[in-house]
Design an enzyme around this catalytic site. Structure first.
Site, PDB file in Angstrom:
ATOM      1  N   HIS A  24      40.484  34.098  36.789  1.00  0.00           N
ATOM      2  CA  HIS A  24      40.761  35.516  36.570  1.00  0.00           C
ATOM      3  C   HIS A  24      42.068  35.668  35.790  1.00  0.00           C
ATOM      4  CE1 HIS A  24      41.073  39.688  36.878  1.00  0.00           C
ATOM      5  NE2 HIS A  24      41.021  39.879  38.182  1.00  0.00           N
TER       6      HIS A  24
ATOM      7  N   PHE B 294      43.802  46.394  40.743  1.00  0.00           N
ATOM      8  CA  PHE B 294      44.504  46.902  41.915  1.00  0.00           C
ATOM      9  C   PHE B 294      45.112  48.255  41.569  1.00  0.00           C
ATOM     10  CE2 PHE B 294      45.560  42.367  43.565  1.00  0.00           C
ATOM     11  CZ  PHE B 294      44.295  42.267  44.110  1.00  0.00           C
TER      12      PHE B 294
ATOM     13  N   HIS C 259      33.061  42.335  36.168  1.00  0.00           N
ATOM     14  CA  HIS C 259      34.395  41.985  36.657  1.00  0.00           C
ATOM     15  C   HIS C 259      34.274  40.747  37.533  1.00  0.00           C
ATOM     16  CE1 HIS C 259      38.567  42.577  37.434  1.00  0.00           C
ATOM     17  NE2 HIS C 259      38.388  42.680  38.733  1.00  0.00           N
TER      18      HIS C 259
ATOM     19  N   GLU D 227      30.456  45.763  43.215  1.00  0.00           N
ATOM     20  CA  GLU D 227      30.113  45.860  41.798  1.00  0.00           C
ATOM     21  C   GLU D 227      28.593  45.812  41.609  1.00  0.00           C
ATOM     22  OE1 GLU D 227      31.968  42.999  39.198  1.00  0.00           O
ATOM     23  OE2 GLU D 227      31.552  44.203  37.417  1.00  0.00           O
TER      24      GLU D 227
ATOM     25  N   LYS E 294      34.335  34.668  34.660  1.00  0.00           N
ATOM     26  CA  LYS E 294      35.471  34.226  35.502  1.00  0.00           C
ATOM     27  C   LYS E 294      35.099  32.981  36.297  1.00  0.00           C
ATOM     28  CE  LYS E 294      37.844  38.670  36.119  1.00  0.00           C
ATOM     29  NZ  LYS E 294      36.867  39.660  35.561  1.00  0.00           N
TER      30      LYS E 294
ATOM     31  N   CYS F  16      44.201  44.464  36.511  1.00  0.00           N
ATOM     32  CA  CYS F  16      43.164  43.629  35.905  1.00  0.00           C
ATOM     33  C   CYS F  16      42.257  44.406  34.958  1.00  0.00           C
ATOM     34  CB  CYS F  16      42.378  42.941  37.001  1.00  0.00           C
ATOM     35  SG  CYS F  16      43.504  42.119  38.140  1.00  0.00           S
TER      36      CYS F  16
END
Lengths: 79, 417
Positions: free
Chosen positions: B342, B403, B305, B316, B337, B165
């Site tokens: 996403h 990831f 994010h 975050e 998002k 991502c």
């Protein structure tokens, strides 16, 4: 036109996105119908699926035009 | 050596809330959700039955049937958003040195749909390998920039960045660095993703990563809300034309903003879970600020994010708090998002576009779907909940975490001569 020839034509029209009128017996897949090497392999695979035959690689290499495909299949497909 | 300056001269977007940049931006500032029940496959047996799909995209109409069937959706999307960006930037490649124009593209997964279809087809057979000759070239993650280069005849550097991502944040940073170093005049960059199919939804469901709010898809993506329960899968593409400043000026290009920094880091912690103290996320924001020659006091907006997962959002916030100190109370934070879902490997690109347009328009797009405060978060932090806010935006930062523990963050500034 034989049944085999019309089915071959339909596959070529579908896979190469060409007009039916362009699919003449003399038409070469690569020179006339815009196929690249991957398209040609895919066409052979589609013929194998449609007609339930196995086309060995050395035979596949001899099939470069619409007419050659029809002739090969008419000879090798069991009625 | 002195770095060259890099500016944004064209944008293109294909998103779940709009198929052009203008529609995407209107959706963002009006708080539109792109989530709905999945139409592209039968969700009967799936735990999550909704996603943020691209709507009304006609691949056959755009590409012609013959070419469309040779391209995985993630490449179709890439070509579509890139066509908009090329037009927007007013590019006439016949008048430009195409050996100095490259394409660096991000995709987290590549052609998942193609992989799924071909393997299912193989599994139905008797074990004889009957793979389509287009299987591999349709699927591989690097094929999108390949097709873009073929379409426009661009012979500069060309590759894909893969960091889940964070992929298209990495593509932006790579392009930015090559331009700063004078290795090229222009890059078509960005990213695309298309994983809304049985394998993508089933796979992320197996990880318990997706929201399962099937009774109310439109409010499922709710970053920083107490009742957030996972991310909502999105798809689409974003294209950003990055150009060396003098090159842009010489051709009289319209300039949206300047790209001034990029940071990269790794969590080195777990294959999917973020570092619980937000260590990598904090490092990446600091690295980007340092690269841009800024301090936290210079930043106005952070597009986070913020995926709406129970464990991702808090780390975050911890990271931003550590990186920004007291400045955190003066900046706007938002997770777009909440509207787009996403977009994985395309998230960095479409969110960079949101940051660039926030600078251009002096508007902060909101974090929608906020219902209940999470007591874990300091109430003095401005998450731009539910409604867009006007403020002068000189500097905007955009984060992406993937990831594998990959983190990448980019920074844009209002352009001044």
């Amino acid at each position: 036109m034989s049944d085999i020839a019309s089915r071959v034509k339909a596959i070529i029209v579908e896979k190469l996105g060409v007009d039916e009128s362009e699919v003449t017996p003399e038409a070469s897949f690569t020179n006339d119908l815009g196929a690249d090497s991957l398209d040609t392999v895919e066409l052979i695979m589609e013929f194998e699926k449609e007609f339930n035959v196995a086309i060995p690689d050395d035979q596949a290499e001899t099939i470069g035009t619409v007419g050659q495909a029809v002739a090969y299949l008419e000879k090798n497909v069991k009625a | 050596m002195e770095f060259k300056r890099v500016v944004v001269t064209g944008l293109g977007a294909l998103t779940p809330i709009g198929n052009t940049v203008a529609d995407y931006w209107n959706g963002l500032i009006n708080g539109v959700s792109g989530a709905a029940f999945i139409k592209s496959f039968d969700v009967t047996n799936f735990k999550t039955k909704f996603a943020c799909e691209v709507k009304g995209f006609d691949a056959d109409g755009f590409l012609g049937r013959k070419d469309a069937r040779k391209l995985d959706p993630f490449v179709q999307y890439a070509l579509f958003s890139t066509e908009e960006a090329v037009k927007d930037a007013g590019l006439d490649f016949e008048k430009l040195d195409t050996s100095r124009i490259g394409v660096i593209w991000g995709s987290g997964i590549g052609g998942l749909k193609t992989f799924l279809d071909e393997v299912v087809n193989f599994a139905k057979g008797d074990g004889t390998p009957k793979f389509n000759p287009f299987f591999i070239p349709k699927m591989i993650a690097d094929i999108a920039p390949g097709h873009i280069s073929i379409k426009y005849g661009l012979r500069g550097p060309n590759f894909t960045t893969v960091s889940a991502c964070a992929s298209s944040n990495n593509s932006l940073i790579d392009a930015f660095n090559y331009l700063r170093l004078g290795k090229a005049n222009m890059f078509i960059t960005g990213g695309s993703e298309a994983i809304i199919n049985e394998a993508g939804i089933g796979g992320f469901n197996a990880m318990h990563a997706l929201s399962t709010r099937n009774d109310d898809p439109a409010t499922a993506s709710r970053p920083f809300d107490l009742d957030r329960d996972g991310f909502v899968a999105g798809e689409g593409a974003g294209t950003i034309i990055l150009e060396e400043l003098e090159h842009a000026k010489a051709r009289g290009a319209k300039i949206y903003a300047e790209m001034i920094g990029g940071g990269m880091s790794a969590d080195a912690y777990h294959m999917t879970a973020p570092h619980p103290e937000g260590l990598g996320a904090c490092l990446v924001m600091k690295a980007a600020l340092e690269d841009a020659g800024l301090t936290p006091a210079d930043v106005d907006y952070v597009n986070v994010h913020g995926t709406s997962t129970p464990i991702g959002d808090p780390q975050e916030v911890k990271a931003i708090t550590d990186a920004f100190g007291d400045r955190i109370y003066d900046i706007n934070i938002s997770s777009t998002k909440s509207m787009t879902g996403h977009l994985l490997g395309a998230a960095g690109a479409v969110e960079a576009i949101a940051a660039i347009l926030a600078i251009k328009n002096d508007i902060i797009p909101p974090t929608i779907n906020h219902f209940t405060d999470d007591p874990a978060f300091d109430p003095k932090i401005n998450f731009t909940f539910n409604k867009a806010q006007q403020r002068v935006v000189n500097v905007a930062q955009s984060n992406g975490f993937g990831f594998g523990g990959h983190n990448a963050s980019v920074i844009f500034r209002k352009y001044q001569d």
